[in-house]
Design a protein around this motif. Structure first.
Motif, PDB file in Angstrom:
ATOM      1  N   GLY A 181       0.818  -1.206   0.000  1.00 23.25           N
ATOM      2  CA  GLY A 181       0.000   0.000   0.000  1.00 23.25           C
ATOM      3  C   GLY A 181       0.852   1.256   0.000  1.00 23.25           C
ATOM      4  N   ASP A 182       0.384   2.280   0.662  1.00 25.90           N
ATOM      5  CA  ASP A 182       1.102   3.560   0.706  1.00 25.90           C
ATOM      6  C   ASP A 182       2.064   3.667   1.888  1.00 25.90           C
ATOM      7  OD1 ASP A 182      -0.286   4.424  -1.549  1.00 25.90           O
ATOM      8  OD2 ASP A 182      -1.950   5.190  -0.324  1.00 25.90           O
ATOM      9  N   SER A 183       2.169   2.606   2.674  1.00 25.83           N
ATOM     10  CA  SER A 183       2.983   2.666   3.888  1.00 25.83           C
ATOM     11  C   SER A 183       4.476   2.698   3.541  1.00 25.83           C
ATOM     12  CB  SER A 183       2.697   1.457   4.768  1.00 25.83           C
ATOM     13  OG  SER A 183       3.564   1.435   5.886  1.00 25.83           O
ATOM     14  N   ALA A 184       5.209   3.586   4.211  1.00 26.51           N
ATOM     15  CA  ALA A 184       6.666   3.648   4.071  1.00 26.51           C
ATOM     16  C   ALA A 184       7.368   2.891   5.194  1.00 26.51           C
ATOM     17  CB  ALA A 184       7.122   5.114   4.080  1.00 26.51           C
ATOM     18  N   ASP A 185       6.584   2.220   6.048  1.00 27.62           N
ATOM     19  CA  ASP A 185       7.130   1.465   7.177  1.00 27.62           C
ATOM     20  C   ASP A 185       7.911   0.251   6.654  1.00 27.62           C
ATOM     21  OD1 ASP A 185       7.698   0.165   9.499  1.00 27.62           O
ATOM     22  OD2 ASP A 185       5.617  -0.047  10.183  1.00 27.62           O
ATOM     23  N   PRO A 186       9.175   0.071   7.093  1.00 25.45           N
ATOM     24  CA  PRO A 186       9.943  -1.112   6.668  1.00 25.45           C
ATOM     25  C   PRO A 186       9.230  -2.426   6.962  1.00 25.45           C
ATOM     26  CG  PRO A 186      11.381   0.473   7.746  1.00 25.45           C
ATOM     27  CD  PRO A 186       9.977   0.971   7.924  1.00 25.45           C
ATOM     28  N   ALA A 187       8.428  -2.447   8.035  1.00 30.13           N
ATOM     29  CA  ALA A 187       7.697  -3.663   8.370  1.00 30.13           C
ATOM     30  C   ALA A 187       6.676  -4.001   7.284  1.00 30.13           C
ATOM     31  CB  ALA A 187       6.998  -3.501   9.720  1.00 30.13           C
ATOM     32  N   ALA A 188       6.084  -2.967   6.692  1.00 31.60           N
ATOM     33  CA  ALA A 188       5.120  -3.191   5.611  1.00 31.60           C
ATOM     34  C   ALA A 188       5.817  -3.749   4.373  1.00 31.60           C
ATOM     35  CB  ALA A 188       4.401  -1.887   5.273  1.00 31.60           C
ATOM     36  N   PHE A 189       7.004  -3.225   4.099  1.00 28.65           N
ATOM     37  CA  PHE A 189       7.771  -3.760   2.962  1.00 28.65           C
ATOM     38  C   PHE A 189       8.153  -5.210   3.208  1.00 28.65           C
ATOM     39  CE2 PHE A 189      11.755  -4.833   0.895  1.00 28.65           C
ATOM     40  CZ  PHE A 189      11.511  -4.477  -0.427  1.00 28.65           C
ATOM     41  N   LEU A 190       8.585  -5.531   4.446  1.00 28.30           N
ATOM     42  CA  LEU A 190       8.986  -6.899   4.761  1.00 28.30           C
ATOM     43  C   LEU A 190       7.813  -7.857   4.597  1.00 28.30           C
ATOM     44  CD1 LEU A 190      10.989  -8.975   5.830  1.00 28.30           C
ATOM     45  CD2 LEU A 190      10.324  -8.319   8.154  1.00 28.30           C
ATOM     46  N   ASP A 191       6.645  -7.466   5.087  1.00 24.19           N
ATOM     47  CA  ASP A 191       5.459  -8.312   4.943  1.00 24.19           C
ATOM     48  C   ASP A 191       5.134  -8.547   3.468  1.00 24.19           C
ATOM     49  OD1 ASP A 191       2.810  -9.516   5.965  1.00 24.19           O
ATOM     50  OD2 ASP A 191       2.126  -7.905   4.630  1.00 24.19           O
ATOM     51  N   ALA A 192       5.209  -7.468   2.673  1.00 26.59           N
ATOM     52  CA  ALA A 192       4.910  -7.587   1.244  1.00 26.59           C
ATOM     53  C   ALA A 192       5.956  -8.437   0.534  1.00 26.59           C
ATOM     54  CB  ALA A 192       4.839  -6.191   0.617  1.00 26.59           C
ATOM     55  N   TYR A 193       7.218  -8.262   0.907  1.00 27.87           N
ATOM     56  CA  TYR A 193       8.302  -9.031   0.287  1.00 27.87           C
ATOM     57  C   TYR A 193       8.164 -10.514   0.610  1.00 27.87           C
ATOM     58  CZ  TYR A 193      13.047 -10.692  -0.697  1.00 27.87           C
ATOM     59  OH  TYR A 193      14.121 -11.394  -1.165  1.00 27.87           O
ATOM     60  N   GLN A 194       7.846 -10.830   1.864  1.00 26.04           N
ATOM     61  CA  GLN A 194       7.671 -12.230   2.251  1.00 26.04           C
ATOM     62  C   GLN A 194       6.502 -12.868   1.497  1.00 26.04           C
ATOM     63  OE1 GLN A 194       7.308 -11.578   6.488  1.00 26.04           O
ATOM     64  NE2 GLN A 194       9.400 -12.265   6.893  1.00 26.04           N
ATOM     65  N   PHE A 195       5.422 -12.117   1.330  1.00 27.45           N
ATOM     66  CA  PHE A 195       4.276 -12.616   0.555  1.00 27.45           C
ATOM     67  C   PHE A 195       4.673 -12.871  -0.892  1.00 27.45           C
ATOM     68  CE2 PHE A 195       0.800 -11.403  -2.354  1.00 27.45           C
ATOM     69  CZ  PHE A 195      -0.103 -12.413  -2.065  1.00 27.45           C
ATOM     70  N   THR A 196       5.449 -11.939  -1.462  1.00 22.87           N
ATOM     71  CA  THR A 196       5.881 -12.080  -2.850  1.00 22.87           C
ATOM     72  C   THR A 196       6.821 -13.271  -3.021  1.00 22.87           C
ATOM     73  OG1 THR A 196       5.735  -9.669  -3.043  1.00 22.87           O
ATOM     74  CG2 THR A 196       6.843 -10.825  -4.814  1.00 22.87           C
TER      75      THR A 196
END
Length: 479
Positions: free
Chosen positions: A416-431
């Motif tokens: 989404g629009d979140s710049a939080d590293p935790a959000a990126f990590l969650d998205a990366y793990q899903f990918t």
């Protein structure tokens, strides 16, 4: 002994190495480029995808130009284009200039890549010497995978990121001079058309689809511009198939896909490229922005993987001879898929020790895929192995391009629009999980397509053409 031909081989090998190094050196530097130029994820995707898009769209045209103008002339032209565009990329101060320079680099690589093997065949008519020459040339892929990320990390941390492209300039100048001196002009002119309709429709398909996938999250998937891009991609794809089916000398011979081995082997290779190219693109961001690796540490993380891949690659032919090509390739895909799944379990507090085993496991699997190209191309009737090799290379690049864009779209949608590293990590793990699932589909496909015991297909005679050896495909590479 004519030593000049070995200098000619050095020129061909250096030219290939330069294109491989450029891609493997660049991924580690992406976080630094992102910060320096203030880029979004989609901007970074265009830096990588712009190159692959042009390369994939023009590689067959590059091979056809070599038939018309001569391999040496096209190789030299490709060197000049790649070197000058590398200079422009290194001096770029904004997103648009860098993406444009990378696209022109794709033009140079499309001229360089298909001419390398043709030149080696001309330089070394003796089969024994030619085999040794191809072995030397093929080693450049593994060498670039070992040196590229580490060099990219060092440049990102100690120098300006522009040097990841500027390093190509002295290599290109030396290679150009060596090629003009050592490579003799020698070819039989073949009067063939360039299949302009096929080139235009395929390029339009790739560009429209890439634009929709990269910009869809920002513009909105139902926005008029994205829907129009998807519509153009579909219409151009249909037009491409119709054009190629009726062309006297098509850019892609669609009849090749009637072969179980070729179609299934190409799909296996494509599934691997789809999953791995996209993940490789985001791995540098994950290592540096999430796990806190320095650029040098991130580059060093890829070195064991490359070394293991190189060692296993040298043993893969013996392994395939013992257990069969289908089982060897399926085992390699299984190891890579499992490695991606296990990587998805590394949390934000992960370190080098947590990442290393899965990188090594991936390298082990990738090394086992080396026999795939020879198996697919060697299954073709005599006289069609060169065409099959070109189509296989294009399919890898197209699937790799789709991997970067589709997985990038999934990652952006998840984050989404979140710049939080935790959000990126969650998205990366899903990918990573999605990529692993896509790669693992290649197991049943390879076991079915590459199984032995069937009669030659597609009207092929029992006598097959020689397998075309190609350098190891590297993620994000031009090959």
């Amino acid at each position: 002994m004519d030593r000049k031909k070995w200098w000619a081989l050095s020129a061909v090998t250096l030219g290939t190495f330069m294109t491989y190094l450029d891609n493997n050196i660049g991924n580690v530097a992406l976080p630094t480029i992102q910060r320096d130029l203030g880029l979004t994820i989609s901007g970074l995707e265009w830096i990588v995808s712009g190159y692959i898009l042009v390369f994939a769209g023009l590689i067959l045209a590059g091979g056809r130009l070599a038939d018309v103008l001569g391999a040496r002339r096209v190789f030299v032209a490709g060197l000049a284009v790649f070197t000058l565009s590398s200079l422009a990329a290194g001096l770029a101060t904004g997103q648009a200039a860098l993406i444009a320079a990378r696209a022109v680099q794709g033009v140079g690589a499309a001229l360089l890549t298909p001419t390398a093997l043709a030149l080696i065949g001309q330089i070394f008519p003796d089969p024994g010497e030619r085999g040794r020459a191809v072995g030397i040339w093929s080693a450049t892929g593994a060498l670039s995978m070992a040196l590229g990320p580490l060099t990219g990390g060092f440049i990102s941390e100690r120098l300006h990121w522009g040097w990841i492209y500027l390093i190509n300039v002295p290599i290109g100048v030396v290679t150009l001079g060596l090629a003009l001196w050592a490579v003799r002009p020698s070819f039989t002119r073949a009067r063939r058309s360039l299949d302009v309709p096929g080139l235009v429709t395929s390029a339009l398909t790739l560009f429209a689809l890439t634009y929709a996938l990269i910009e869809g999250e920002g513009a909105g998937w139902t926005s008029p511009e994205i829907l129009a891009a998807i519509g153009i991609a579909l219409a151009a794809a249909v037009a491409f198939v119709l054009v190629e089916a009726r062309a006297a000398e098509p850019m892609i011979d669609l009849s090749l896909f009637r072969s179980r081995v070729f179609s299934g082997g190409s799909l296996t290779s494509g599934l691997w490229s789809f999953g791995v190219f996209g993940i490789y693109f985001f791995s540098a961001l994950w290592l540096q922005n999430t796990l806190g690796f320095s650029p040098i540490e991130a580059g060093a993380a890829f070195v064991p993987m490359a070394l293991v891949m190189a060692v296993v690659a040298t043993l893969s032919q013996r392994i395939s001879a013992a257990i069969g090509i289908a089982r060897t390739v399926a085992a390699g895909i299984a190891l890579m898929g499992v490695a991606l799944l296990l990587m998805s379990g590394v949390g934000a507090d992960g370190g080098y020790v947590d990442v290393l085993p899965w990188f090594v496991l991936y390298g082990l699997g990738a090394g086992l895929l080396v026999p795939l190209t020879a198996a697919v191309v060697g299954a073709m009737p005599q006289g069609r192995s060169g065409v099959a090799s070109g189509v296989l290379n294009v399919s890898r690049q197209v699937f790799g391009l789709l991997g970067i864009t589709v997985l990038g779209a999934l990652l952006n949608a998840r984050r989404g629009d979140s710049a939080d590293p935790a959000a990126f990590l969650d998205a990366y793990q899903f990918t990573l999980v999605v990529a692993a699932a896509i790669v693992l589909v290649g197991i049943p496909v390879s076991l079915y397509a590459l199984r032995s015991g069937r009669a030659p297909e597609d009207g092929a005679a029992e006598e097959r053409g020689p397998a075309v050896q190609t350098a190891p495909a590297t993620a994000g590479s031009a090959n």
